[in-house]
Design a protein around this motif. Structure first.
Motif, PDB file in Angstrom:
ATOM      1  N   GLY A  19       0.846  -1.186   0.000  1.00 26.17           N
ATOM      2  CA  GLY A  19       0.000   0.000   0.000  1.00 26.17           C
ATOM      3  C   GLY A  19       0.875   1.227   0.000  1.00 26.17           C
ATOM      4  N   TRP A  20       0.253   2.370  -0.037  1.00 26.43           N
ATOM      5  CA  TRP A  20       1.017   3.611   0.028  1.00 26.43           C
ATOM      6  C   TRP A  20       0.959   4.219   1.421  1.00 26.43           C
ATOM      7  CZ3 TRP A  20       4.279   5.124  -3.623  1.00 26.43           C
ATOM      8  CH2 TRP A  20       4.129   4.587  -4.904  1.00 26.43           C
ATOM      9  N   SER A  21       0.328   3.552   2.354  1.00 27.19           N
ATOM     10  CA  SER A  21       0.190   4.079   3.701  1.00 27.19           C
ATOM     11  C   SER A  21       1.146   3.349   4.637  1.00 27.19           C
ATOM     12  CB  SER A  21      -1.256   3.896   4.183  1.00 27.19           C
ATOM     13  OG  SER A  21      -1.371   4.312   5.510  1.00 27.19           O
ATOM     14  N   TYR A  22       2.058   4.083   5.223  1.00 27.31           N
ATOM     15  CA  TYR A  22       3.034   3.511   6.139  1.00 27.31           C
ATOM     16  C   TYR A  22       3.009   4.335   7.425  1.00 27.31           C
ATOM     17  CZ  TYR A  22       4.495   1.279   1.878  1.00 27.31           C
ATOM     18  OH  TYR A  22       4.503   0.565   0.713  1.00 27.31           O
ATOM     19  N   PRO A  23       2.137   3.983   8.363  1.00 23.10           N
ATOM     20  CA  PRO A  23       2.010   4.802   9.581  1.00 23.10           C
ATOM     21  C   PRO A  23       3.286   4.857  10.409  1.00 23.10           C
ATOM     22  CG  PRO A  23       0.655   2.811   9.719  1.00 23.10           C
ATOM     23  CD  PRO A  23       1.212   2.865   8.336  1.00 23.10           C
ATOM     24  N   GLU A  24       4.176   3.887  10.239  1.00 24.38           N
ATOM     25  CA  GLU A  24       5.414   3.939  11.013  1.00 24.38           C
ATOM     26  C   GLU A  24       6.274   5.131  10.611  1.00 24.38           C
ATOM     27  OE1 GLU A  24       6.637   0.944   7.734  1.00 24.38           O
ATOM     28  OE2 GLU A  24       4.811   1.521   8.757  1.00 24.38           O
ATOM     29  N   HIS A  25       6.107   5.661   9.387  1.00 24.30           N
ATOM     30  CA  HIS A  25       6.856   6.853   8.992  1.00 24.30           C
ATOM     31  C   HIS A  25       6.563   8.001   9.942  1.00 24.30           C
ATOM     32  CE1 HIS A  25       7.257   5.662   4.452  1.00 24.30           C
ATOM     33  NE2 HIS A  25       7.810   4.791   5.272  1.00 24.30           N
ATOM     34  N   ASP A  26       5.276   8.230  10.207  1.00 22.67           N
ATOM     35  CA  ASP A  26       4.890   9.328  11.088  1.00 22.67           C
ATOM     36  C   ASP A  26       5.443   9.121  12.494  1.00 22.67           C
ATOM     37  OD1 ASP A  26       3.480  10.445   8.969  1.00 22.67           O
ATOM     38  OD2 ASP A  26       1.617   9.467   9.551  1.00 22.67           O
ATOM     39  N   ARG A  27       5.340   7.900  13.000  1.00 23.78           N
ATOM     40  CA  ARG A  27       5.831   7.616  14.357  1.00 23.78           C
ATOM     41  C   ARG A  27       7.348   7.754  14.442  1.00 23.78           C
ATOM     42  NH1 ARG A  27       2.065   3.348  13.671  1.00 23.78           N
ATOM     43  NH2 ARG A  27       3.759   1.866  13.492  1.00 23.78           N
ATOM     44  N   LEU A  28       8.077   7.232  13.445  1.00 19.73           N
ATOM     45  CA  LEU A  28       9.540   7.320  13.463  1.00 19.73           C
ATOM     46  C   LEU A  28      10.022   8.759  13.341  1.00 19.73           C
ATOM     47  CD1 LEU A  28      10.439   4.271  11.223  1.00 19.73           C
ATOM     48  CD2 LEU A  28      11.043   4.565  13.619  1.00 19.73           C
ATOM     49  N   ALA A  29       9.429   9.501  12.429  1.00 23.40           N
ATOM     50  CA  ALA A  29       9.837  10.891  12.241  1.00 23.40           C
ATOM     51  C   ALA A  29       9.556  11.705  13.502  1.00 23.40           C
ATOM     52  CB  ALA A  29       9.126  11.491  11.031  1.00 23.40           C
ATOM     53  N   ALA A  30       8.397  11.512  14.112  1.00 22.99           N
ATOM     54  CA  ALA A  30       8.061  12.238  15.348  1.00 22.99           C
ATOM     55  C   ALA A  30       8.992  11.844  16.487  1.00 22.99           C
ATOM     56  CB  ALA A  30       6.603  11.984  15.726  1.00 22.99           C
ATOM     57  N   ALA A  31       9.317  10.562  16.614  1.00 20.41           N
ATOM     58  CA  ALA A  31      10.219  10.105  17.671  1.00 20.41           C
ATOM     59  C   ALA A  31      11.622  10.683  17.473  1.00 20.41           C
ATOM     60  CB  ALA A  31      10.274   8.575  17.703  1.00 20.41           C
ATOM     61  N   LEU A  32      12.093  10.719  16.238  1.00 15.35           N
ATOM     62  CA  LEU A  32      13.404  11.306  15.956  1.00 15.35           C
ATOM     63  C   LEU A  32      13.406  12.792  16.311  1.00 15.35           C
ATOM     64  CD1 LEU A  32      16.256  11.184  14.780  1.00 15.35           C
ATOM     65  CD2 LEU A  32      15.244  11.581  12.525  1.00 15.35           C
ATOM     66  N   HIS A  33      12.358  13.495  15.931  1.00 22.24           N
ATOM     67  CA  HIS A  33      12.269  14.916  16.246  1.00 22.24           C
ATOM     68  C   HIS A  33      12.269  15.148  17.756  1.00 22.24           C
ATOM     69  CE1 HIS A  33      10.129  18.738  16.953  1.00 22.24           C
ATOM     70  NE2 HIS A  33      10.956  19.146  16.030  1.00 22.24           N
ATOM     71  N   ARG A  34      11.484  14.350  18.488  1.00 20.82           N
ATOM     72  CA  ARG A  34      11.462  14.493  19.952  1.00 20.82           C
ATOM     73  C   ARG A  34      12.846  14.239  20.544  1.00 20.82           C
ATOM     74  NH1 ARG A  34       6.692  11.653  19.334  1.00 20.82           N
ATOM     75  NH2 ARG A  34       7.671   9.737  20.059  1.00 20.82           N
ATOM     76  N   ALA A  35      13.527  13.211  20.064  1.00 22.66           N
ATOM     77  CA  ALA A  35      14.856  12.885  20.596  1.00 22.66           C
ATOM     78  C   ALA A  35      15.853  14.004  20.317  1.00 22.66           C
ATOM     79  CB  ALA A  35      15.348  11.568  19.997  1.00 22.66           C
ATOM     80  N   VAL A  36      15.841  14.517  19.112  1.00 27.80           N
ATOM     81  CA  VAL A  36      16.793  15.572  18.750  1.00 27.80           C
ATOM     82  C   VAL A  36      16.498  16.856  19.517  1.00 27.80           C
ATOM     83  CG1 VAL A  36      17.550  17.076  16.864  1.00 27.80           C
ATOM     84  CG2 VAL A  36      17.366  14.614  16.510  1.00 27.80           C
ATOM     85  N   THR A  37      15.240  17.232  19.608  1.00 23.03           N
ATOM     86  CA  THR A  37      14.920  18.466  20.322  1.00 23.03           C
ATOM     87  C   THR A  37      15.149  18.320  21.826  1.00 23.03           C
ATOM     88  OG1 THR A  37      12.571  17.897  20.366  1.00 23.03           O
ATOM     89  CG2 THR A  37      13.308  19.349  18.607  1.00 23.03           C
ATOM     90  N   PHE A  38      15.005  17.112  22.375  1.00 25.17           N
ATOM     91  CA  PHE A  38      15.296  16.875  23.791  1.00 25.17           C
ATOM     92  C   PHE A  38      16.790  17.038  24.057  1.00 25.17           C
ATOM     93  CE2 PHE A  38      16.528  14.139  27.321  1.00 25.17           C
ATOM     94  CZ  PHE A  38      15.722  14.653  28.321  1.00 25.17           C
ATOM     95  N   VAL A  39      17.613  16.454  23.195  1.00 23.54           N
ATOM     96  CA  VAL A  39      19.059  16.495  23.377  1.00 23.54           C
ATOM     97  C   VAL A  39      19.605  17.896  23.177  1.00 23.54           C
ATOM     98  CG1 VAL A  39      21.256  15.690  22.377  1.00 23.54           C
ATOM     99  CG2 VAL A  39      19.420  14.078  22.801  1.00 23.54           C
ATOM    100  N   THR A  40      19.033  18.643  22.230  1.00 21.64           N
ATOM    101  CA  THR A  40      19.574  19.970  21.925  1.00 21.64           C
ATOM    102  C   THR A  40      18.904  21.089  22.699  1.00 21.64           C
ATOM    103  OG1 THR A  40      18.055  20.196  20.038  1.00 21.64           O
ATOM    104  CG2 THR A  40      20.235  19.277  19.590  1.00 21.64           C
ATOM    105  N   ARG A  41      17.957  20.756  23.563  1.00 22.26           N
ATOM    106  CA  ARG A  41      17.255  21.777  24.348  1.00 22.26           C
ATOM    107  C   ARG A  41      18.231  22.470  25.279  1.00 22.26           C
ATOM    108  NH1 ARG A  41      13.043  19.028  27.435  1.00 22.26           N
ATOM    109  NH2 ARG A  41      12.360  18.479  25.367  1.00 22.26           N
ATOM    110  N   ASP A  42      18.101  23.781  25.393  1.00 24.14           N
ATOM    111  CA  ASP A  42      18.926  24.579  26.285  1.00 24.14           C
ATOM    112  C   ASP A  42      18.531  24.290  27.733  1.00 24.14           C
ATOM    113  OD1 ASP A  42      20.552  26.438  27.447  1.00 24.14           O
ATOM    114  OD2 ASP A  42      19.422  28.165  26.742  1.00 24.14           O
ATOM    115  N   PRO A  43      19.460  23.839  28.590  1.00 26.85           N
ATOM    116  CA  PRO A  43      19.110  23.463  29.952  1.00 26.85           C
ATOM    117  C   PRO A  43      18.762  24.646  30.860  1.00 26.85           C
ATOM    118  CG  PRO A  43      21.470  23.253  29.637  1.00 26.85           C
ATOM    119  CD  PRO A  43      20.868  23.616  28.297  1.00 26.85           C
ATOM    120  N   SER A  44      19.046  25.877  30.448  1.00 27.28           N
ATOM    121  CA  SER A  44      18.788  27.024  31.323  1.00 27.28           C
ATOM    122  C   SER A  44      17.352  27.486  31.290  1.00 27.28           C
ATOM    123  CB  SER A  44      19.683  28.184  30.940  1.00 27.28           C
ATOM    124  OG  SER A  44      19.522  28.532  29.590  1.00 27.28           O
TER     125      SER A  44
END
Length: 151
Positions: A126-151
């Protein structure tokens, strides 16, 4: 017989190791896709980026938005790429990439520094791959968590 090499994008360059016969991908690997997008934006192994920032900016500009006659859903297309900032609202408007008919997904966001390469072990029919949305969102959360300014 020469051993084939497998490369992955990492901070500081590419890491290479020989392929084992059972791991040899048919077309490409997720690491290869991620390394390609990293090379386009920032360069790898001390080499300059493959494309100038102005050229990369052109790739993200939507040129065709609307129903996709092949896929049957909303299409957001730029110059040879999909405008991924329209698909994933947490990415910047400059994000670009493309998914594949077998369920792969790859994109780069020059503003956030996120690069994703994903391939499936099994072909999807099919053309629907819901894991794309979950993986992309998880990657974004991880990157923004790591790069968040601690102050």
């Amino acid at each position: 017989m020469r051993a084939q090499q497998h490369a992955s994008a990492r901070p500081g360059g590419l890491r290479q190791r020989p392929y084992r016969p059972r791991e040899r991908p048919g077309v490409g690997s997720a690491r290869g896709l991620a390394a390609l997008y990293a090379a386009v934006l920032w360069g790898v192994n001390g080499r300059p980026p493959l494309l100038e920032p102005d050229t990369v900016a052109e790739f993200a500009q939507p040129r065709s938005v609307g129903a996709d006659l092949v896929r049957g859903d909303q299409g957001n297309y730029a110059l040879g790429f999909q405008a991924k900032g329209l698909r994933y609202p947490f990415l910047s408007a400059n994000a670009f990439g493309h998914d594949g008919s077998a369920g792969s997904e790859a994109f780069a966001d020059p503003r956030t520094g996120i690069v994703l390469g994903y391939t499936r072990r099994r072909f999807g029919f099919g053309w629907s791959y819901p894991e794309h949305d979950r993986l992309a969102a998880a990657l974004h959360r991880a990157v923004t968590f790591v790069t968040r300014d601690p102050s």
